[in-house]
Write an enzyme that holds these catalytic residues in place. Structure first.
Site: not given
Length: 466
Positions: A190, A432, A435
């Site tokens: 990702s 998160d 990312h």
């Protein structure tokens, strides 16, 4: 929604290591002979001064800076290196497309002689992202921080500045001219998806008619097959993503006598893909974030070679085996006279007070790290990646983003992530910090990619007398 500025918060720079690694990127670089350009040659490595624990492989120490001029001197960019059929590719390029402004030429000349991965983040209040927040409909909600409530813009007011040179400002139209008729494929996890969506949005922003880009495959197909593609009609190029977090194949082992099937990871088998990306013009691989005991079931009864499932195998040893499988596949399958191979390095995470599933957080961060002593030790995963790449016969250009991302503790989604992204897995208030918000840090990776392609393309055009 407008991006509202708020006063900078005074948050202390977290110490994720008590060591003082100088984090010198091991820049394995081979020139990008994109569009008929000659091959880059291997010219670099990485060093680290950080100590290793018993489960962490050591990282080789020799380091050579990223230098385009050194590499280009080894491989002459002349028309003799290009076949007649290849040279016809440029027949549709107009004179206007071949010309660069004087300032851009000066930037490229400086770029030839410096290490573009060794630098610092410079604050510039006039700096604008290469696409505006809220302008790109293709962003995943997980990366769309402003849609999810983030209102500060300070983290977008920094640009990456290598020591001794200037990275040219990203020009989407020039990038599309370079990519005319080509297929670019991102393959990996990702974080590579972060970079892929950044590039799609940056290129889209340069188009006057936004309807001239379309989705080749729908989001349902991506969820099922792990493949997604955007086509730019006027340039005949596509920018694709193939989900392959390990690069090798996850496998179902059938149980006997009522034992349920279980997943294993085939370390000796590249992940199958219906997209057939091996013959793309540019392939950008990455892996790293999934190689941990949490996602590999502590290495117990998970790794497989042939018919043998290892009762226990260290993740570091499994990664080395998997990357050798990947390297063998690239060397035997990818045509390096047509396809240019990149590998994106490890993108830093910034969890404080725990990991992603144990209370780790990064919310409230509004400034990058400025003191190098607060940076983390160089990831052991990238030491293995670099060792494997160094032994390959296929030229691989290594985009070593590790150090430049380690400074940017302020650029993660933190609490501004996709709603219910983790809650439906039973966790509460999970942040998160791996990312990146988009627009944001991955845009700088694509600016570097653009700089490399533009430099190689310009040098080729000059030597071919176009």
């Amino acid at each position: 929604m407008a991006c509202l500025k708020k006063p900078l918060l005074n948050s202390s720079e977290h110490q994720r290591t008590l060591q003082h690694p100088l984090l010198r990127p091991r820049t394995h670089i081979l020139t990008v002979p994109f569009f008929l350009l000659s091959l880059f040659l291997l010219s670099a490595s990485y060093s680290t001064n950080s100590s290793n624990d018993n489960n962490t492989p050591s990282v080789p120490s020799p380091r050579f800076p990223f230098s385009l001029s050194r590499v280009l001197a080894r491989v002459p960019f002349t028309s003799d290196t290009v076949s007649e059929s290849q040279s016809n590719t440029f027949s549709s390029v107009t004179a206007a497309e071949r010309m660069l402004g004087s300032s851009a030429n000066r930037d490229l000349q400086d770029l030839d002689s410096c290490d573009i991965f060794d630098g610092s983040w410079i604050q510039d209040d006039s700096h604008e992202p290469i696409y505006q927040h809220g302008s790109c409909p293709f962003l995943d909600d997980a990366f769309n921080c402003f849609k999810n409530g983030r209102s500060d813009c300070e983290f977008l007011k920094y640009s990456w500045k290598p020591h001794g040179c200037q990275i040219p400002r990203f020009d989407g139209l020039k990038m599309l001219h370079i990519l005319r008729g080509k297929r670019v494929v991102f393959v990996g996890d990702s974080l590579n998806r972060n970079m892929w969506q950044s590039l799609v949005c940056a290129l889209r922003a340069s188009l006057k008619d936004k309807s001239r880009i379309y989705e080749v495959s729908g989001r349902r197909e991506f969820r099922i097959q792990g493949f997604f593609s955007f086509k730019f009609k006027d340039y005949g190029c596509s920018i694709d993503f193939v989900k392959s977090p390990f690069l090798v194949q996850e496998w179902k082992v059938l149980g006997n006598d009522g034992v349920p099937p279980r997943d294993t990871l085939r370390l000796d088998m590249i992940q199958a893909s219906k997209s057939q990306y091996y013959n793309a013009d540019i392939i950008i691989f990455n892996t790293g974030h999934w190689w941990n005991h949490d996602k590999t079931k502590n290495g117990k009864n998970y790794f497989q070679e042939g018919d043998h499932v290892y009762e226990r195998l260290e993740v570091s040893e499994a990664l080395k085996k998997a990357l050798k499988t990947w390297a063998k596949w690239v060397d035997s399958t990818v045509d390096s006279t047509r396809t240019r191979v990149f590998f994106t390095g490890f993108s830093a995470s910034h969890y404080r007070g725990g990991q992603w599933n144990s209370g780790g957080k990064c919310d409230g961060e509004r400034r990058p790290i400025t003191n190098e002593s607060y940076l983390a030790a160089y990831p052991w995963t990238m030491g293995i990646v670099e060792d494997v790449i160094a032994e390959m016969k296929t030229p691989v250009l290594y985009l070593n983003i590790t150090k430049m991302t380690d400074y940017r503790k302020d650029g993660h989604p933190s609490i501004y992530r996709e709603p219910s992204f983790y809650e439906n897995k039973g966790y509460r208030m999970v942040q998160d910090c791996s990312h990146w918000c988009l627009p944001g840090i991955p845009d700088s990776w694509n600016e570097i990619l653009y700089s490399i392609l533009l430099t190689a393309h310009t040098n080729f055009m000059a030597s071919a007398n176009y």
